[in-house]
Design a protein around this motif. Structure first.
Motif, mmCIF file in Angstrom:
data_model
loop_
_atom_site.group_PDB
_atom_site.id
_atom_site.type_symbol
_atom_site.label_atom_id
_atom_site.label_comp_id
_atom_site.label_asym_id
_atom_site.label_seq_id
_atom_site.Cartn_x
_atom_site.Cartn_y
_atom_site.Cartn_z
ATOM 1 N N GLU A 183 75.178 -55.207 11.223
ATOM 2 C CA GLU A 183 75.709 -55.930 12.376
ATOM 3 C C GLU A 183 76.726 -55.025 13.048
ATOM 4 O O GLU A 183 77.628 -54.497 12.391
ATOM 5 N N MET A 184 76.603 -54.857 14.377
ATOM 6 C CA MET A 184 77.457 -53.891 15.059
ATOM 7 C C MET A 184 77.452 -54.131 16.563
ATOM 8 O O MET A 184 76.436 -54.510 17.143
ATOM 9 N N ASN A 185 78.598 -53.906 17.178
ATOM 10 C CA ASN A 185 78.695 -54.005 18.633
ATOM 11 C C ASN A 185 78.225 -52.702 19.270
ATOM 12 O O ASN A 185 78.593 -51.615 18.837
ATOM 13 N N THR A 186 77.426 -52.806 20.325
ATOM 14 C CA THR A 186 76.989 -51.657 21.095
ATOM 15 C C THR A 186 77.215 -51.962 22.580
ATOM 16 O O THR A 186 77.412 -53.133 22.946
ATOM 17 N N ASP A 228 82.999 -52.144 15.394
ATOM 18 C CA ASP A 228 83.174 -53.242 14.446
ATOM 19 C C ASP A 228 81.932 -53.473 13.588
ATOM 20 O O ASP A 228 81.376 -54.566 13.540
ATOM 21 N N SER A 265 73.072 -47.375 23.457
ATOM 22 C CA SER A 265 73.190 -48.366 22.386
ATOM 23 C C SER A 265 72.421 -47.934 21.160
ATOM 24 O O SER A 265 72.885 -48.080 20.027
ATOM 25 N N ASP A 302 72.173 -57.059 15.338
ATOM 26 C CA ASP A 302 72.303 -57.828 14.098
ATOM 27 C C ASP A 302 70.916 -58.031 13.523
ATOM 28 O O ASP A 302 70.106 -58.791 14.061
ATOM 29 N N GLY A 351 75.167 -54.785 23.760
ATOM 30 C CA GLY A 351 75.286 -56.072 23.090
ATOM 31 C C GLY A 351 75.418 -55.889 21.594
ATOM 32 O O GLY A 351 75.515 -54.767 21.088
ATOM 33 N N THR A 352 75.394 -56.990 20.856
ATOM 34 C CA THR A 352 75.535 -56.940 19.403
ATOM 35 C C THR A 352 74.175 -56.734 18.747
ATOM 36 O O THR A 352 73.230 -57.472 19.030
#
Length: 298
Positions: free
Chosen positions: A111-114, A72, A7, A120, A117-118
């Protein structure tokens, strides 16, 4: 590995490693801030230059330049950078000796998806200090400049939070640039600026970021005595892999866009506005860079 977990690797891939705007994992220098006459330093005197740099991206690419749909990202970065420039009357090898220094104040929102989890977060902070010595030459046909500078890791750095303003490592930067003029009263100009960065080991990670090369170019046309328009672009490439890394991937970005520069005689103020759209990006964000630069002789 750049960090301990998958991540954090993904987060690090979207960060800027630049004293102005973090946009690339290996370079302190952010491309796209110098513009039409990137290879020209001003004549002898003292100047204050204020860079305002905006970077926005909602796309993260893999090593092949393909979009990573699951990431995203939503990234917004703003940097205000004050740079003091002193070009002396002293000459060495026929060129004017100069010094300059800068320090950025940077706001980053990521802000980003890993896989974990997200992520932010957003941070406003002071970045890494930079100081440089230069030589510059001026003739009727061309300008030329060389320089050597050092980025000092004075900013707040976190190995786990890419929104922090500092990068956590020292960088040596070598600069070679020039501008060639053509036409009546030097109406046309073609400029190139080359930067090469050699990095030291990063704090807390024991990783030495790979060496990086940056090329900025510009083609300008003087529409009047006070207005110049043109086309600009940049290319930035990581040349060596990160130390202690088993990953041979090296990030790259290419951008192009317009610029308009104006001079206000009443205020003695030079203002430039440029936009760069990143048309190619590998193993990094792909986005948009807007730079507004104000230069005032003292």
């Amino acid at each position: 590995m750049k960090t301990q977990t998958r991540s954090v690797i993904l987060i690090a891939a979207i960060t800027a490693a630049s004293c102005l705007v973090q946009a690339q994992p290996s370079a302190h220098y952010v491309p796209g801030v110098e513009g039409i006459k990137a290879g020209t330093l001003p004549p002898p005197g003292i100047y204050v230059r204020d860079y305002n740099v905006f970077y926005y991206a909602d796309r993260l690419n893999d090593a092949d330049g393909d979009k990573i749909a699951t990431a995203d990202p939503e990234v917004l970065i703003y940097a205000n950078v004050l740079r003091a420039i002193w070009i002396t009357d002293q000459k060495l090898l026929g060129g004017f000796v100069g010094v300059d220094a800068l320090i950025p104040i940077t706001y980053k929102s990521i802000e980003m998806n890993t896989p974990g989890g997200t992520f932010d977060d957003s941070t406003l902070g002071v970045g890494d200090f930079f100081a440089e010595a230069t030589l510059s030459w001026h003739t009727d046909q061309y300008d030329a400049a060389i320089g050597y500078g050092v980025f000092v890791p004075t900013g707040d750095f976190s190995a786990n939070n890419p929104t922090r303003a500092g990068l956590g490592y020292w960088t040596h930067m070598i600069t070679v640039g020039g501008t060639w003029y053509a036409g009546e009263n030097r109406q046309w100009s073609v400029s190139v600026l080359n930067r090469y960065e050699i990095n030291h080991k990063q704090d807390d990670t024991d990783v030495t970021p790979g060496q990086a090369y940056t090329l900025e170019w510009g083609i300008g046309y003087a529409a009047s005595k006070t207005i110049e328009v043109g086309l600009v672009g940049y290319y930035q490439q990581q040349l060596t892999k990160d130390g202690n890394s088993t990953n041979d991937t090296k990030d790259k970005v290419v951008a192009i866009g317009p610029e308009v520069s104006m001079f206000c005689p009443k205020l003695g103020l030079f203002t430039s506005l440029r936009y760069n759209y990143e048309i190619i990006a590998e193993d990094r964000l792909q986005g948009h860079t807007i730079a507004i630069t104000l230069t005032k002789p003292l």
